[in-house]
Write a protein that holds these residues in place. Structure first.
Motif, PDB file in Angstrom:
ATOM      1  N   GLU A 185      -9.750 -14.478  70.482  1.00  7.68           N
ATOM      2  CA  GLU A 185     -10.506 -14.840  69.286  1.00  7.68           C
ATOM      3  C   GLU A 185      -9.594 -14.593  68.093  1.00  7.68           C
ATOM      4  O   GLU A 185      -8.951 -13.550  67.994  1.00  7.68           O
ATOM      5  N   SER A 186      -9.546 -15.559  67.195  1.00  9.60           N
ATOM      6  CA  SER A 186      -8.801 -15.425  65.949  1.00  9.60           C
ATOM      7  C   SER A 186      -9.807 -15.518  64.812  1.00  9.60           C
ATOM      8  O   SER A 186     -10.675 -16.395  64.821  1.00  9.60           O
ATOM      9  N   THR A 187      -9.703 -14.608  63.838  1.00 15.57           N
ATOM     10  CA  THR A 187     -10.629 -14.630  62.708  1.00 15.57           C
ATOM     11  C   THR A 187      -9.858 -14.652  61.392  1.00 15.57           C
ATOM     12  O   THR A 187      -8.776 -14.086  61.278  1.00 15.57           O
ATOM     13  N   VAL A 188     -10.445 -15.325  60.422  1.00 18.77           N
ATOM     14  CA  VAL A 188      -9.940 -15.314  59.057  1.00 18.77           C
ATOM     15  C   VAL A 188     -11.134 -14.957  58.174  1.00 18.77           C
ATOM     16  O   VAL A 188     -12.179 -15.603  58.247  1.00 18.77           O
ATOM     17  N   THR A 189     -10.966 -13.910  57.370  1.00 16.62           N
ATOM     18  CA  THR A 189     -12.035 -13.437  56.499  1.00 16.62           C
ATOM     19  C   THR A 189     -11.613 -13.592  55.046  1.00 16.62           C
ATOM     20  O   THR A 189     -10.499 -13.221  54.679  1.00 16.62           O
ATOM     21  N   ALA A 190     -12.503 -14.143  54.243  1.00 12.96           N
ATOM     22  CA  ALA A 190     -12.265 -14.261  52.807  1.00 12.96           C
ATOM     23  C   ALA A 190     -13.364 -13.508  52.066  1.00 12.96           C
ATOM     24  O   ALA A 190     -14.537 -13.573  52.442  1.00 12.96           O
ATOM     25  N   THR A 191     -12.949 -12.791  51.038  1.00 10.01           N
ATOM     26  CA  THR A 191     -13.887 -12.130  50.136  1.00 10.01           C
ATOM     27  C   THR A 191     -13.617 -12.675  48.744  1.00 10.01           C
ATOM     28  O   THR A 191     -12.493 -12.582  48.246  1.00 10.01           O
ATOM     29  N   VAL A 192     -14.636 -13.268  48.143  1.00  7.11           N
ATOM     30  CA  VAL A 192     -14.518 -13.863  46.815  1.00  7.11           C
ATOM     31  C   VAL A 192     -15.482 -13.132  45.893  1.00  7.11           C
ATOM     32  O   VAL A 192     -16.686 -13.123  46.130  1.00  7.11           O
ATOM     33  N   THR A 193     -14.930 -12.509  44.864  1.00 13.30           N
ATOM     34  CA  THR A 193     -15.749 -11.823  43.871  1.00 13.30           C
ATOM     35  C   THR A 193     -15.511 -12.499  42.530  1.00 13.30           C
ATOM     36  O   THR A 193     -14.378 -12.568  42.057  1.00 13.30           O
ATOM     37  N   THR A 194     -16.580 -12.992  41.928  1.00 13.75           N
ATOM     38  CA  THR A 194     -16.492 -13.664  40.637  1.00 13.75           C
ATOM     39  C   THR A 194     -17.299 -12.869  39.630  1.00 13.75           C
ATOM     40  O   THR A 194     -18.471 -12.556  39.862  1.00 13.75           O
ATOM     41  N   ARG A 195     -16.628 -12.533  38.524  1.00 10.26           N
ATOM     42  CA  ARG A 195     -17.255 -11.696  37.495  1.00 10.26           C
ATOM     43  C   ARG A 195     -17.205 -12.385  36.132  1.00 10.26           C
ATOM     44  O   ARG A 195     -16.255 -13.106  35.841  1.00 10.26           O
ATOM     45  N   ILE A 196     -18.200 -12.084  35.345  1.00 14.55           N
ATOM     46  CA  ILE A 196     -18.186 -12.422  33.931  1.00 14.55           C
ATOM     47  C   ILE A 196     -18.286 -11.082  33.218  1.00 14.55           C
ATOM     48  O   ILE A 196     -19.276 -10.361  33.377  1.00 14.55           O
ATOM     49  N   ASN A 197     -17.237 -10.761  32.485  1.00 10.12           N
ATOM     50  CA  ASN A 197     -17.065  -9.418  31.920  1.00 10.12           C
ATOM     51  C   ASN A 197     -17.078  -8.428  33.083  1.00 10.12           C
ATOM     52  O   ASN A 197     -16.277  -8.556  33.987  1.00 10.12           O
ATOM     53  N   ASP A 198     -17.971  -7.473  33.091  1.00 10.06           N
ATOM     54  CA  ASP A 198     -18.030  -6.517  34.198  1.00 10.06           C
ATOM     55  C   ASP A 198     -19.186  -6.805  35.149  1.00 10.06           C
ATOM     56  O   ASP A 198     -19.433  -6.035  36.063  1.00 10.06           O
ATOM     57  N   LYS A 199     -19.884  -7.909  34.934  1.00 13.92           N
ATOM     58  CA  LYS A 199     -21.035  -8.240  35.770  1.00 13.92           C
ATOM     59  C   LYS A 199     -20.615  -9.211  36.876  1.00 13.92           C
ATOM     60  O   LYS A 199     -19.922 -10.195  36.626  1.00 13.92           O
ATOM     61  N   VAL A 200     -21.090  -8.946  38.085  1.00 19.10           N
ATOM     62  CA  VAL A 200     -20.789  -9.829  39.213  1.00 19.10           C
ATOM     63  C   VAL A 200     -21.654 -11.081  39.118  1.00 19.10           C
ATOM     64  O   VAL A 200     -22.883 -10.990  39.054  1.00 19.10           O
TER      65      VAL A 200
END
Length: 172
Positions: free
Chosen positions: A62-77
């Protein structure tokens, strides 16, 4: 007799096949909705990509690729997306020195377009414009991980398969 030799040669021939591709995990959070939609600032986007994998059977991985995307405006997610795309590969009669590059470069390269599509689709479902993840050079990522492992003195220590997996990946 010639047929026996041909069958023997066929069974010893290298085999590389993607058997299945699937979305293993997907999480989307919008902790500050709906108030965050009133913000006029340009969002800041952070993306991290990790590769993992495990042996499922003698010639099945099994091969896995994980992405984590965090988008913020100022300090708010604005939103946080974590997605893991996976695929099952058959690798038979592959020389040992080629296994690591196939599992660390080729397999993630084949899996990544599916991950990109799923992340863009998940974000589109928030009513926000899709985010299209940039291309990833998995060879450079693999070489960087090998260098880190060699610096730590852990290169392939304790490995029964010879497969070098990135930190956090599991062996079975």
């Amino acid at each position: 007799m010639a047929d026996d030799q041909n069958n023997q040669q066929d069974s010893d021939a290298p085999a590389f096949n993607m058997q299945r591709v699937y979305l293993k995990d997907l999480s989307l959070e919008m902790p500050n909705a709906p108030h965050i939609f009133l913000e006029q600032e340009t969002p800041q986007v952070e993306v991290s990509v990790n590769v993992g994998g495990q042996r499922l059977a003698e010639t099945v991985f099994e091969s896995t690729v994980t992405a984590t995307v965090t988008t913020r405006i100022n300090d708010k997610v604005l939103y946080l997306v974590e997605a893991t795309q996976a695929a099952i590969f058959e690798l038979a009669n592959i020389p040992a020195e080629q296994m690591d590059p196939i599992l660390g470069i080729v397999c993630p390269t084949m899996v990544y377009p599916y991950l990109r599509a799923n992340v863009a689709d998940a974000i589109t479902r928030t009513s926000l414009p899709p985010l299209h993840l940039a291309e990833v050079n998995f060879q450079a990522l693999y070489e960087q991980q090998i260098a880190q492992l060699q610096q730590q003195g852990d290169a392939a220590n304790g490995s029964d398969s010879g497969i070098i997996l990135p930190p956090g990946a599991t062996r079975q």
